[in-house]
Motif scaffolding. Structure first.
Motif: not given
Lengths: 287, 766
Positions: B539-568
């Protein structure tokens, strides 16, 4: 499941006694409740009325007066265990209070409740029989005294009449040259076997001995054969061993689901040897 | 299933959380609620219109029911309904995840003393209880088989005459034999008879293990309510989705019409695995047309499920140099009147019989046997607890006989990491030789011993994790807090805390901004079960993946907002950062949705279909490794534990304190199983059905020294290399103690090690 009951809170012993007389088998005396409520929760007994005697003033007092330590019947095991008077005048009685059940039981359970319930595994009962304590029973018309040894009639049965209240346990300090000890072996909270011994040593020989076996039979009982084996003899090695062996052989032992009678007899002998050894050592230093 | 570590690695390039919450002993998220009494358990719930149910139980271990007359009970004021076997006609009334052999309530016969025969629904518990006595049941008593010997005799009465119907969790290996055999599991590797004949030294013996009770502080409690939409059940169960499936089967409903909600659970240890009082409560609620609550008493809980008592014969052969050669084993487990989890227990016992050693040949037969006794099922470390002490004691007998130090003997024979444990199953992760050395050191191995002091060790592995099948979801709310949805139940093990820590780590969120919802099959996503030490790992692995999914979405949004690559970008304290500039998660969500609202939803799953291990499991091998130093009082036979040590080989401790208390709890239960616990029966009747007479360990029974040694090699398949613990120590402790007695020359072959039993053995030896 605990069924509903009515609780009465008398202010005096006489009032409690009259209530008990009137309610008869419908009522039980309620003090600490640690035994009674278990029984009622398990559905093994039901009393529509409980008479709470903790509301009677002074019944919980512990005091040493006129050469007698008086333990009020609703004094808790914890109160006795920590009482300076009990510790000074009857240290074994205080110590055995500290071994009853568990801390919660000791905080709520009372000496009177313990004795009147007459559960065969009672620690205080065995010690008080050996000590030759006196139990004070009162009713509306007056009071009487019963020696502890005559109080326990059978499993869960005592000499208390239905309208009587045990008000106090009277314990006299041991005479000079007398020592007391109690040893128990417990697999559960209640002991599997226990032995209390009170021995008086005079001029290097046993002048008097009371050996009481508890927990293995319906009531704590003296074992006269073991006492006889000590009388007049020097309380050493083989004499103590022989008396202890007799205690195991002669004790009234009931079977239960946990241990064989053979093992219980072995435990009684073992505990008797330990109790006699300690009682004799204490006697030799008690002046 | 190593994807967990890959996942956590993926994010680290752009979004490593600078503050680690994983690996720290944070306080339980439910601690305050539990100590203040604010935490709600099933028994705290009051559903409007709710009635109280009480169960009438059979006084006979085996009888035909001639007639049940409830009319007098039904006339009692306050009684609203009485359920009997006649009310099940339109249902599929037999249930069981392994074998569908157990009726919701007895239909035409009773098969154990204590089996539910009828149930009363009334306005209050007293009325319901009193009404039980008014139900007239006419029985015809039948011959009963109340122990294994009777059940296995030729011509013994059959507990089940009819063909057995496999339950929904049975996977194609259902092996029923004649007579009262419920299930047979066999391991045959190499030619064991031949290898045994060639062994230099052979030891064999007969052993017994008693019936024991799991003793969860909260007995089984269920509230059931019917509505136009179907059935809702609040229950203190471990596996809500499996209970849902079983209720749907019984009541002929689609699974989606059954809703199982699990409040806090007051311990389970296996006693609340699978389906317990839910079908009976739901059937009574259906009859009454009102919500019903049924709460078991302790004695009723003991009759609902228990640990299998067992008889076992084991033989071990070794070569003169101490190399193990062959092992043969026969195991008979008393599964009682109904299979319950018996087949799986037989399988686990059979798997535990060889121990973690390199054999030339192994032959194991394990039978689950029907008797007219209360049913037996899961209890923490089942099978392993039954067998490990036996196999491990023979290793010590042989080591003593060959003059080889028992720890050294193990070192020569233990499987190494990467070696095959069972054919076709996943290889071993842990370093067993290192683990056993740790417990040996902790109990003073090799140092001088006072008289009457003995030392022993015990090691084993057990298939854990059940199946790799879990899902989870997380909802990042508009205010930047996270709601975590998972169907692992909080049963005291700290699942809500550990899952919150994992999500906090993945999202760089402070722990207090995470809410973990209770399991609810209408709301929280599918999980197979809460057991087999799987919650953190699977269950912990499923939660980790679910949380990582949201993390990716946050990074995508921030990347668009700032016009920066995610690595930054990086995540820290609930915000996405670019150098010294930050945008909170709430801010990013509002920007994304264009209003002061919205939320991000992450999903995670663990499934064989995406490469997460084998469907049949095990997900990992849980380590069971303990050491003990005991002191014997020969006058009474009483044993005092001076030192007790256990290795919790956990891969990665997400919360070290929770790991320790899990391990300590399992050790204490191990002491209970070794020294005290035994359900006593007389002719099939339970005679010690209260905690006055059923002895569990208390704080006074704690060892003088208690070492819980955490090993974290990061080799587990769970998040951050974690693997489950919490069961292994229970299986390890009895073996360590039995071997410590063997060190004193006392060979014990029956548990529990009561003082009388030890005293008698001492007299035999003398």
């Amino acid at each position: 499941m605990l069924r509903p009951f009515e609780i009465h809170e008398p202010a005096t012993v006489a009032e409690a006694s009259r209530l008990l007389a009137r309610l008869g088998e419908q009522a039980a005396v309620y003090a600490g409740g640690t035994e009674l409520l278990l029984l009622m929760k398990e559905g093994l007994a039901h009393f529509p009325h409980l008479v709470n005697i903790k509301t009677i003033g002074g019944l919980d007092a512990i005091a040493f007066e006129d050469g007698v330590l008086r333990l009020g019947a609703v004094a808790t095991h914890r109160e006795i265990e920590t009482s300076p008077a009990a510790r000074q005048h009857a240290p074994l009685v205080a110590r055995v209070a500290s071994q009853v059940g568990n801390l919660r039981v000791r905080a709520a359970g009372t000496i009177g409740g313990n004795l009147c319930f007459a559960e065969p595994h009672s620690d205080p009962a065995a010690v008080l029989v050996a000590w030759d304590a006196t139990l004070v029973l009162a009713r509306a018309g007056g009071e009487r005294c019963v020696p502890a040894a005559g109080f326990f009639l059978g499993m869960l049965q005592t000499a208390r009449e239905p309208d009587e209240i045990l008000t106090a346990v009277e314990v006299r300090p041991l005479p000079p040259g007398t020592g007391a000890a109690y040893h128990r072996f417990a697999l559960h909270e209640r002991p599997t076997a226990a032995v209390a011994a009170v021995v008086t040593v005079r001029d290097g020989a046993v002048a008097a001995a009371r050996v009481v076996v508890g927990s293995v039979g319906p009531v704590p009982v003296r074992v006269p054969e073991a006492e006889d084996a000590l009388a007049g003899r020097r309380p050493e090695g083989e004499v103590l061993r022989a008396a202890a062996e007799v205690a195991g052989r002669r004790a009234d032992v009931l079977e239960d689901m946990f241990t064989s009678t053979e093992y219980k007899r072995h435990l009684v002998s073992l505990l008797a040897a330990r109790a006699l050894h300690d009682a004799v050592s204490a006697a030799r230093t008690a002046h | 299933m190593t994807a967990g570590r890959r996942d956590s690695g993926e994010g680290k390039g752009g979004a490593a959380a600078p503050v680690d919450v994983v690996g720290t002993p944070v306080s339980r998220v439910d601690a305050l609620d539990k100590v203040t009494g604010a935490a709600k358990y099933t028994g705290d719930l009051i559903v409007p219109g709710m009635l109280y149910g009480k169960v009438l139980r059979s006084p006979f271990p085996h009888a035909r029911i001639i007639c049940v007359d409830a009319s007098a009970a039904e006339r009692i004021p306050g009684v609203r309904a009485v359920l009997t076997g006649r009310d099940l006609a339109d249902l599929d009334p037999y249930y069981g995840h392994a074998v569908r052999d157990r009726p919701v309530v007895a239909i035409d016969r009773v098969r154990f003393a204590g089996e539910p025969v009828a149930a009363v629904a009334a306005d209050d518990e007293h009325t319901a209880h009193a009404a039980l006595a008014a139900i007239q049941v006419e029985y015809q008593e039948l011959p009963a088989v109340t122990d294994l010997t009777m059940a296995l005799n030729d011509g013994a009465p059959r507990v089940h005459e009819e063909a057995l119907r496999p339950g929904f969790l049975h996977s194609g290996e259902f092996r029923r034999e004649e007579g009262n055999i419920c299930y047979h599991y066999r391991i045959a590797r190499g030619d064991a008879a031949r290898a045994m004949a060639a062994a230099d030294v052979v030891v064999e013996g007969d052993y017994t293990f008693p019936a024991v009770y799991q003793y969860a502080m909260e007995p089984h409690t269920v509230v059931a309510q019917w509505s136009a939409d179907g059935l809702t059940v609040w229950a203190c169960c471990q596996h809500p989705y499996l209970v849902r499936a079983e209720l749907a089967g019984i009541f002929r409903l689609p699974q989606s019409a059954v809703r199982v909600i699990v409040p806090y659970v007051g311990g389970g240890f296996g006693s609340k695995s699978y389906t317990r009082m839910e079908p009976l409560t739901a059937a009574l609620a259906r009859k009454a047309g009102r919500p019903i609550r049924i709460a078991n008493r302790v004695d009723e809980a003991m009759l609902t499920t228990r640990r299998h008592n067992m008889r076992c014969w084991l033989r071990t052969g070794v070569a003169r140099d101490g190399r193990v050669v062959a092992r043969e084993c026969r195991i008979w487990l008393d599964t009682g009147a109904y299979a319950d989890n018996g087949p799986r227990v037989a399988l686990a016992a059979g798997d535990a019989a060889p121990g973690p050693y390199r054999w030339q040949a192994v032959a194991v037969d394990a039978w689950a046997v029907y008797t007219h006794m209360p049913p037996a099922g899961s209890y923490r470390a089942f099978g392993a607890t039954h067998l490990q002490w036996i196999g491990e004691s023979q290793i010590d007998v042989l080591a003593h006989r060959l003059g080889i130090d028992p720890v050294e003997c193990r070192r020569r024979n233990l499987l190494r990491p990467g070696e095959e444990v069972r054919p076709g199953r996943k290889p071993l992760e842990a370093d067993l030789a290192a683990d056993v050395s740790k417990v040996a050191a902790a109990v003073g191995w090799g140092t001088p011993k006072p008289p009457l002091v003995g030392r022993g060790v015990s090691i084993g592995v057990m298939g854990a994790g059940a199946n790799p099948a879990s899902t989870a979801a997380v909802r990042m709310q508009a205010d930047g807090t996270l709601v975590l949805l998972a169907s692992t139940t909080e049963i005291g093990q700290g699942a809500r805390t550990v899952l919150a820590q994992i999500a906090a780590q993945e999202l760089a969120l402070p722990l207090e901004r995470i809410r973990v919802a209770g399991a609810d099959t209408h709301v929280t996503p599918y999980d197979r079960s809460t057991g087999a030490s799987r919650s953190t790992t699977v269950a912990g692995l499923a939660v980790q993946r679910a949380a990582a999914d949201v993390r990716e979405q946050l990074l995508d949004i921030a990347s668009r907002v700032w016009g920066l690559p995610r690595v930054a970008l990086r995540l820290h304290e609930g915000a996405v950062w670019h150098e010294t500039e930050s945008r909170s998660y709430a801010d990013l969500i509002a920007t994304h949705f264009g209003i002061a609202g919205g939320e991000l939803i992450g999903r995670g799953e663990v499934a064989p279909g995406r490469g997460d291990g084998q469907a049949a499991g095990p997900v990992f091998w849980e380590i069971s490794c303990g050491g003990a130093e005991v002191e014997l009082d020969p006058s009474t036979g009483r044993i005092r534990v001076r030192r007790l040590a256990s290795v919790a080989d956990v891969g990665k401790a997400i919360n070290p304190q929770l790991v320790e208390v899990q391990d300590e709890g399992a050790c204490l239960q191990g002491l209970g199983n070794a020294f005290f616990e035994e359900m006593l029966f007389d002719g099939g009747q339970l005679i010690n059905g209260s905690l006055l007479e059923y002895r569990v360990p208390t704080m006074a029974d704690l060892p003088d020294e208690f070492h819980s040694i955490l090993v974290g090699n990061g080799v587990g398949p769970g998040p951050y290399g974690a693997m489950g613990v919490g069961e292994g120590a229970l299986a390890a402790v009895p073996g360590a103690i039995v071997n410590a007695l063997l060190d004193l020359g006392l060979q014990m072959r029956d548990l529990p090690l009561t003082p009388e039993r030890v005293w008698r053995r001492l007299r035999e030896v003398e």
